[in-house]
Design a protein around this motif. Structure first.
Motif, PDB file in Angstrom:
ATOM      1  N   ILE A 271       0.845  -1.190   0.000  1.00 42.81           N
ATOM      2  CA  ILE A 271       0.000   0.000   0.000  1.00 42.81           C
ATOM      3  C   ILE A 271       0.882   1.243   0.000  1.00 42.81           C
ATOM      4  O   ILE A 271       1.775   1.406   0.847  1.00 42.81           O
ATOM      5  CB  ILE A 271      -0.937   0.004   1.221  1.00 42.81           C
ATOM      6  CG1 ILE A 271      -1.943  -1.156   1.104  1.00 42.81           C
ATOM      7  CG2 ILE A 271      -1.667   1.333   1.353  1.00 42.81           C
ATOM      8  CD1 ILE A 271      -2.858  -1.294   2.305  1.00 42.81           C
ATOM      9  N   ALA A 272       0.622   2.115  -0.983  1.00 41.71           N
ATOM     10  CA  ALA A 272       1.374   3.364  -1.104  1.00 41.71           C
ATOM     11  C   ALA A 272       0.605   4.539  -0.514  1.00 41.71           C
ATOM     12  O   ALA A 272       1.200   5.556  -0.149  1.00 41.71           O
ATOM     13  CB  ALA A 272       1.706   3.644  -2.571  1.00 41.71           C
ATOM     14  N   ALA A 273      -0.718   4.422  -0.429  1.00 38.12           N
ATOM     15  CA  ALA A 273      -1.552   5.473   0.164  1.00 38.12           C
ATOM     16  C   ALA A 273      -2.850   4.843   0.636  1.00 38.12           C
ATOM     17  O   ALA A 273      -3.461   4.045  -0.085  1.00 38.12           O
ATOM     18  CB  ALA A 273      -1.837   6.580  -0.848  1.00 38.12           C
ATOM     19  N   ASP A 277     -10.126   8.880   1.332  1.00 40.44           N
ATOM     20  CA  ASP A 277     -10.820   8.804   0.050  1.00 40.44           C
ATOM     21  C   ASP A 277     -10.029   8.031  -1.023  1.00 40.44           C
ATOM     22  O   ASP A 277     -10.418   8.016  -2.186  1.00 40.44           O
ATOM     23  CB  ASP A 277     -11.132  10.208  -0.485  1.00 40.44           C
ATOM     24  CG  ASP A 277      -9.861  11.044  -0.673  1.00 40.44           C
ATOM     25  OD1 ASP A 277      -8.777  10.575  -0.282  1.00 40.44           O
ATOM     26  OD2 ASP A 277      -9.981  12.156  -1.206  1.00 40.44           O
ATOM     27  N   GLN A 278      -8.945   7.354  -0.635  1.00 38.96           N
ATOM     28  CA  GLN A 278      -8.148   6.712  -1.674  1.00 38.96           C
ATOM     29  C   GLN A 278      -7.320   5.558  -1.117  1.00 38.96           C
ATOM     30  O   GLN A 278      -6.806   5.632   0.006  1.00 38.96           O
ATOM     31  CB  GLN A 278      -7.225   7.737  -2.339  1.00 38.96           C
ATOM     32  CG  GLN A 278      -6.779   7.324  -3.735  1.00 38.96           C
ATOM     33  CD  GLN A 278      -6.157   8.492  -4.477  1.00 38.96           C
ATOM     34  OE1 GLN A 278      -5.052   8.904  -4.149  1.00 38.96           O
ATOM     35  NE2 GLN A 278      -6.869   9.027  -5.455  1.00 38.96           N
ATOM     36  N   LEU A 279      -7.218   4.503  -1.935  1.00 42.27           N
ATOM     37  CA  LEU A 279      -6.354   3.374  -1.633  1.00 42.27           C
ATOM     38  C   LEU A 279      -5.492   3.118  -2.862  1.00 42.27           C
ATOM     39  O   LEU A 279      -6.013   2.831  -3.941  1.00 42.27           O
ATOM     40  CB  LEU A 279      -7.189   2.135  -1.297  1.00 42.27           C
ATOM     41  CG  LEU A 279      -6.403   0.844  -1.010  1.00 42.27           C
ATOM     42  CD1 LEU A 279      -5.522   1.005   0.220  1.00 42.27           C
ATOM     43  CD2 LEU A 279      -7.351  -0.335  -0.839  1.00 42.27           C
ATOM     44  N   GLN A 280      -4.177   3.271  -2.703  1.00 38.92           N
ATOM     45  CA  GLN A 280      -3.250   3.074  -3.807  1.00 38.92           C
ATOM     46  C   GLN A 280      -2.282   1.943  -3.471  1.00 38.92           C
ATOM     47  O   GLN A 280      -1.771   1.865  -2.352  1.00 38.92           O
ATOM     48  CB  GLN A 280      -2.453   4.348  -4.098  1.00 38.92           C
ATOM     49  CG  GLN A 280      -3.288   5.524  -4.580  1.00 38.92           C
ATOM     50  CD  GLN A 280      -2.426   6.725  -4.917  1.00 38.92           C
ATOM     51  OE1 GLN A 280      -1.205   6.639  -5.008  1.00 38.92           O
ATOM     52  NE2 GLN A 280      -3.069   7.872  -5.118  1.00 38.92           N
ATOM     53  N   ILE A 281      -2.010   1.104  -4.477  1.00 42.03           N
ATOM     54  CA  ILE A 281      -1.088  -0.011  -4.311  1.00 42.03           C
ATOM     55  C   ILE A 281       0.082   0.204  -5.265  1.00 42.03           C
ATOM     56  O   ILE A 281      -0.113   0.449  -6.465  1.00 42.03           O
ATOM     57  CB  ILE A 281      -1.777  -1.357  -4.611  1.00 42.03           C
ATOM     58  CG1 ILE A 281      -3.068  -1.485  -3.794  1.00 42.03           C
ATOM     59  CG2 ILE A 281      -0.833  -2.517  -4.301  1.00 42.03           C
ATOM     60  CD1 ILE A 281      -3.923  -2.671  -4.187  1.00 42.03           C
ATOM     61  N   ALA A 282       1.286   0.119  -4.752  1.00 40.16           N
ATOM     62  CA  ALA A 282       2.469   0.322  -5.577  1.00 40.16           C
ATOM     63  C   ALA A 282       2.661  -0.851  -6.534  1.00 40.16           C
ATOM     64  O   ALA A 282       2.371  -2.007  -6.202  1.00 40.16           O
ATOM     65  CB  ALA A 282       3.707   0.486  -4.691  1.00 40.16           C
ATOM     66  N   GLY A 286       4.213   2.368 -11.758  1.00 38.62           N
ATOM     67  CA  GLY A 286       2.990   3.109 -11.476  1.00 38.62           C
ATOM     68  C   GLY A 286       2.311   2.609 -10.226  1.00 38.62           C
ATOM     69  O   GLY A 286       2.891   1.867  -9.423  1.00 38.62           O
ATOM     70  N   ARG A 287       1.075   3.018 -10.066  1.00 37.77           N
ATOM     71  CA  ARG A 287       0.268   2.577  -8.936  1.00 37.77           C
ATOM     72  C   ARG A 287      -1.109   2.147  -9.424  1.00 37.77           C
ATOM     73  O   ARG A 287      -1.624   2.680 -10.402  1.00 37.77           O
ATOM     74  CB  ARG A 287       0.120   3.696  -7.903  1.00 37.77           C
ATOM     75  CG  ARG A 287       1.416   4.067  -7.191  1.00 37.77           C
ATOM     76  CD  ARG A 287       1.194   5.178  -6.181  1.00 37.77           C
ATOM     77  NE  ARG A 287       2.439   5.539  -5.488  1.00 37.77           N
ATOM     78  CZ  ARG A 287       2.530   6.471  -4.559  1.00 37.77           C
ATOM     79  NH1 ARG A 287       1.436   7.160  -4.205  1.00 37.77           N
ATOM     80  NH2 ARG A 287       3.691   6.736  -3.981  1.00 37.77           N
ATOM     81  N   ILE A 288      -1.686   1.191  -8.715  1.00 36.25           N
ATOM     82  CA  ILE A 288      -3.066   0.781  -8.944  1.00 36.25           C
ATOM     83  C   ILE A 288      -3.933   1.514  -7.928  1.00 36.25           C
ATOM     84  O   ILE A 288      -3.737   1.375  -6.712  1.00 36.25           O
ATOM     85  CB  ILE A 288      -3.226  -0.739  -8.789  1.00 36.25           C
ATOM     86  CG1 ILE A 288      -2.379  -1.476  -9.831  1.00 36.25           C
ATOM     87  CG2 ILE A 288      -4.697  -1.128  -8.901  1.00 36.25           C
ATOM     88  CD1 ILE A 288      -2.732  -1.167 -11.266  1.00 36.25           C
TER      89      ILE A 288
END
Length: 324
Positions: A271-273, A277-282, A286-288
């Motif tokens: 998990i990058a963030a 309001d957001q969930l980002q996966i490294a 890039g990121r998903i």
């Protein structure tokens, strides 16, 4: 021309309807048998059967088109041509010979690329920028006959297989009608069409549940292509590592691709963030960005709801099944 239609899935519906409305005589539909469902699951839709019933056409559904009983029914139709699309069975030489001009098949790729059951899905999965449909004059070898007509179209960068397939089905309608006209003009006196180049053959095998498992060592673009390719089934899933707790299985229901500079501080699959309001996966390159997801045994939820309820942290890892 007397035509026997052979098709099962929705990809064949526009061609079937166009043939019924044409000057040709469609005499019946051959389709796959209805399969029992497990538990309380509803029966799958049968759009080809619905079209045939609407127009009062006989429906035949042998387990195999290549048995003596099925060929006896086919022989009675006295067909000039078999039109095959999304049928799910391979016709033998003996079965093809029961129509004066043999058969044609509408396939959802630019043959000889992506021979097999899932050409649309694998074109998207592999990140192809172009695909199309091909009408072939059939031989018993899978998708191996000469090409009568090829129509090409770009694949949009965010287009899913669910969106692409109906576009290709509509592109196939004029291709089939033009191919029939070619065969009608030729009268079967000689081979028509361009032979396929064996050196360009690639396969498009039937999808499996395991195709949905995300390998986080792939690039962000490849993961996004996987998601686009395998909608609605088998989808895409992963497992969130939770320390002493068992990994949580998650189906990714809606995602997008975010191109970012390389960030060595967060490993691919972590998990990058994770904000309100957001969930980002490294991922590599890039990121998903996860917009909606479904924990095992739960309903689909917004990423923000998931973050509030499960409280994942930056650095938490997502795992493929091979890592469990």
């Amino acid at each position: 021309m007397r035509i026997v239609m052979m098709g099962t899935g929705p990809f064949a519906v526009p061609t079937f309807e166009a043939l019924i409305e044409s000057d040709h005589e469609v005499v019946c539909l051959f389709t796959q048998p209805l399969r029992p469902t497990r538990g309380k699951r509803p029966a799958p839709p049968t759009p080809m059967r619905d079209v045939a019933t609407k127009h009062g056409l006989p429906i035949y559904d042998p387990e195999s088109i290549n048995t003596d009983d099925a060929r006896a029914i086919l022989r009675e139709q006295e067909a000039d041509l078999l039109v095959v699309c999304d049928y799910g069975q391979i016709l033998s030489n003996e079965s093809l010979a029961l129509a004066k001009l043999g058969g044609i098949n509408l396939h959802g790729s630019i043959l000889p690329k992506y021979r097999g059951a899932a050409p649309v899905n694998w074109a998207v999965y592999n990140g192809d920028e172009e695909t199309g449909v091909t009408v072939i004059h059939m031989t018993p070898k899978l998708d191996g006959g000469p090409c009568l007509k090829v129509v090409r179209t770009p694949i949009e960068p965010t287009e899913t297989a669910v969106e692409l397939e109906p576009r290709l089905a509509l592109l196939g309608v004029p291709a089939v009608l033009e191919s029939i006209a070619l065969l009608e003009e030729n009268g079967g006196e000689s081979l028509v069409g361009e032979p396929q180049d064996p050196s360009l053959v690639s396969k498009a095998p039937r999808l499996k549940k395991t195709d949905a498992d995300i390998d986080w060592t792939m690039s962000a673009q490849q993961i996004y292509n996987q998601f686009r390719a395998f909608q609605p089934w088998p989808g895409c899933y992963t497992h969130l590592s939770r320390g002493d707790k068992p990994p949580l299985r998650l189906i990714l229901a809606e995602i997008s691709l975010l191109s970012t500079p390389a960030d060595a501080s967060v490993k691919p699959g972590c998990i990058a963030a994770a904000t309100a309001d957001q969930l980002q996966i490294a991922a590599n390159g890039g990121r998903i960005v996860v917009h909606k997801l479904q924990p095992a045994g739960k309903k689909v939820m917004e990423a923000a709801e998931f973050v509030r309820g499960y409280q994942p942290k930056v650095g938490d890892a997502f795992l493929s099944e091979s890592q469990l």
